[in-house]
Design a protein around this motif. Sequence first.
Motif, PDB file in Angstrom:
ATOM      1  N   CYS A  28       0.863  -1.571   0.263  1.00 52.12           N
ATOM      2  CA  CYS A  28       0.110   0.062  -0.143  1.00 52.12           C
ATOM      3  C   CYS A  28       0.546   1.325   0.577  1.00 52.12           C
ATOM      4  N   LEU A  29       0.299   2.061  -0.855  1.00 50.89           N
ATOM      5  CA  LEU A  29       0.879   3.652  -1.166  1.00 50.89           C
ATOM      6  C   LEU A  29       0.021   4.705  -0.104  1.00 50.89           C
ATOM      7  N   GLY A  30       1.452   5.585   0.293  1.00 49.40           N
ATOM      8  CA  GLY A  30       0.128   7.019   1.546  1.00 49.40           C
ATOM      9  C   GLY A  30      -1.238   6.231   2.812  1.00 49.40           C
ATOM     10  N   TRP A  31      -2.128   5.347   2.548  1.00 48.17           N
ATOM     11  CA  TRP A  31      -2.698   4.541   3.367  1.00 48.17           C
ATOM     12  C   TRP A  31      -2.225   3.295   3.552  1.00 48.17           C
ATOM     13  N   HIS A  32      -2.655   2.949   4.614  1.00 46.25           N
ATOM     14  CA  HIS A  32      -2.604   1.397   4.844  1.00 46.25           C
ATOM     15  C   HIS A  32      -3.877   0.829   5.024  1.00 46.25           C
ATOM     16  N   TRP A  33      -3.540  -0.642   3.677  1.00 45.39           N
ATOM     17  CA  TRP A  33      -5.333  -0.863   3.880  1.00 45.39           C
ATOM     18  C   TRP A  33      -5.191  -2.592   4.542  1.00 45.39           C
ATOM     19  N   ARG A  50       5.292  -0.373  10.586  1.00 44.81           N
ATOM     20  CA  ARG A  50       5.677   0.846  10.057  1.00 44.81           C
ATOM     21  C   ARG A  50       4.951   1.930   9.875  1.00 44.81           C
ATOM     22  N   ARG A  51       5.291   3.068   9.262  1.00 45.55           N
ATOM     23  CA  ARG A  51       4.072   4.185   8.160  1.00 45.55           C
ATOM     24  C   ARG A  51       4.825   3.349   6.637  1.00 45.55           C
ATOM     25  N   VAL A  52       3.790   3.189   5.751  1.00 47.92           N
ATOM     26  CA  VAL A  52       3.569   2.751   4.940  1.00 47.92           C
ATOM     27  C   VAL A  52       4.519   3.928   3.601  1.00 47.92           C
ATOM     28  N   ALA A  53       5.039   4.019   2.643  1.00 47.19           N
ATOM     29  CA  ALA A  53       5.018   4.958   1.919  1.00 47.19           C
ATOM     30  C   ALA A  53       4.632   5.949   1.223  1.00 47.19           C
ATOM     31  N   PRO A  54       4.812   6.592   1.419  1.00 47.38           N
ATOM     32  CA  PRO A  54       4.442   7.499   0.965  1.00 47.38           C
ATOM     33  C   PRO A  54       3.273   7.662  -0.677  1.00 47.38           C
ATOM     34  N   PHE A  55       2.498   8.147  -0.649  1.00 44.29           N
ATOM     35  CA  PHE A  55       1.666   8.087  -2.186  1.00 44.29           C
ATOM     36  C   PHE A  55       2.089   9.875  -2.848  1.00 44.29           C
ATOM     37  N   PRO A  56       2.394   9.091  -4.339  1.00 43.72           N
ATOM     38  CA  PRO A  56       3.210   9.574  -4.782  1.00 43.72           C
ATOM     39  C   PRO A  56       3.407  10.645  -5.921  1.00 43.72           C
ATOM     40  N   VAL A  57       3.649  12.033  -5.448  1.00 46.39           N
ATOM     41  CA  VAL A  57       2.021  13.135  -6.265  1.00 46.39           C
ATOM     42  C   VAL A  57       2.200  13.353  -7.843  1.00 46.39           C
ATOM     43  N   TRP A  58       3.442  11.947  -8.805  1.00 45.58           N
ATOM     44  CA  TRP A  58       3.247  11.612  -9.696  1.00 45.58           C
ATOM     45  C   TRP A  58       2.366  10.754 -10.469  1.00 45.58           C
ATOM     46  N   LEU A  59       2.210   9.959  -9.590  1.00 43.63           N
ATOM     47  CA  LEU A  59       0.742   8.880  -9.496  1.00 43.63           C
ATOM     48  C   LEU A  59      -0.221   9.712  -9.227  1.00 43.63           C
ATOM     49  N   ASP A 117      -1.131  12.192  -9.986  1.00 39.85           N
ATOM     50  CA  ASP A 117      -1.612  12.963 -11.587  1.00 39.85           C
ATOM     51  C   ASP A 117      -1.662  11.820 -13.140  1.00 39.85           C
ATOM     52  N   LEU A 118      -1.240  10.864 -13.379  1.00 40.53           N
ATOM     53  CA  LEU A 118      -1.424  10.013 -13.698  1.00 40.53           C
ATOM     54  C   LEU A 118      -3.046   9.597 -13.321  1.00 40.53           C
ATOM     55  N   GLY A 119      -3.124   9.312 -11.462  1.00 42.88           N
ATOM     56  CA  GLY A 119      -5.066   8.832 -11.867  1.00 42.88           C
ATOM     57  C   GLY A 119      -6.155   9.959 -12.380  1.00 42.88           C
ATOM     58  N   ARG A 120      -5.548  11.474 -12.009  1.00 45.53           N
ATOM     59  CA  ARG A 120      -6.784  12.430 -13.150  1.00 45.53           C
ATOM     60  C   ARG A 120      -6.207  12.523 -13.941  1.00 45.53           C
ATOM     61  N   ARG A 121      -4.889  11.847 -15.009  1.00 49.55           N
ATOM     62  CA  ARG A 121      -5.332  11.781 -16.430  1.00 49.55           C
ATOM     63  C   ARG A 121      -6.553  10.875 -17.278  1.00 49.55           C
ATOM     64  N   ALA A 122      -5.744   9.749 -15.984  1.00 49.05           N
ATOM     65  CA  ALA A 122      -6.870   8.333 -16.305  1.00 49.05           C
ATOM     66  C   ALA A 122      -8.552   8.794 -16.533  1.00 49.05           C
ATOM     67  N   TYR A 126     -10.076  15.709  -8.474  1.00 48.30           N
ATOM     68  CA  TYR A 126      -9.756  13.834  -8.176  1.00 48.30           C
ATOM     69  C   TYR A 126      -8.838  14.166  -7.223  1.00 48.30           C
ATOM     70  N   ALA A 127      -7.970  13.544  -6.243  1.00 48.71           N
ATOM     71  CA  ALA A 127      -6.882  13.734  -5.815  1.00 48.71           C
ATOM     72  C   ALA A 127      -6.923  12.475  -5.047  1.00 48.71           C
ATOM     73  N   PRO A 128      -6.449  11.193  -5.376  1.00 47.59           N
ATOM     74  CA  PRO A 128      -6.066  10.436  -4.637  1.00 47.59           C
ATOM     75  C   PRO A 128      -4.792  10.104  -3.409  1.00 47.59           C
ATOM     76  N   ASP A 129      -5.196   9.977  -2.522  1.00 50.00           N
ATOM     77  CA  ASP A 129      -4.333   9.745  -1.751  1.00 50.00           C
ATOM     78  C   ASP A 129      -4.008   8.394  -1.000  1.00 50.00           C
ATOM     79  N   ALA A 130      -4.381   7.272  -1.667  1.00 50.66           N
ATOM     80  CA  ALA A 130      -3.842   5.973  -1.389  1.00 50.66           C
ATOM     81  C   ALA A 130      -3.760   5.129  -2.270  1.00 50.66           C
TER      82      ALA A 130
END
Length: 218
Positions: free
Chosen positions: A62-67, A82-91, A93-98, A111-115
Amino acid sequence: MDSLFPRPRTEIAPGAVHVPGWLDAGGRRELVAACREWAGGPVPLRRTRLPRGGVMSVQTVCLGWHWRPYRYSRTADDVNGRRVAPFPVWLGDLGRRAVADACGPAVAEGYAPDAALVNFYDEHATMGMHQDKDERGDDPVVSLSIGATCVFRFGNTQTRGRPYTDVELASGDLFVFGGPARFAYHGVPRVRPGTADPSSGLERGRLNLTLRVTGLAG
């Protein structure tokens, strides 16, 4: 084969759109390389344990939030704390384009995905019918497929059974579901053998990235 017989963009149900071949070869390779890095941690790839004691056949990071079933948290208390890896800004951006390409710019605005859940399927892995409803809103879910082709079963919002539609998701395919389809049951009953995409950098199996807006703060 797709260059000879292109697969068309298809609305599977109102709000659910399949865009074949959305990720080009370079984009697929970049995502595979990123997934390999994420799989190493700080919270590594793992099989999720279900509330009744079963273990999922897919492996997830998981990225951003652990599910884990029915909740999100910043730390992976069921794995290593441990804290999960951060959600990348570029990802994001890719989600908004999708979303813009699948559903139009009006839906993508804001649209601002965070996980993200990154799932790896080997040739035997499946995913039972379920709803994505642990988020606090109804923003669209973006699904990106890389590697082997799977049968993706997209159902209705009331029951795990029929009616449903089986869609073949191949390497590079995009699937977005929101609006009236946001809480539809969906799953993966099988991965097609002999359909790997080595050109993506993935010699076997299937990667699926789903981007979500949790609606959570903190």
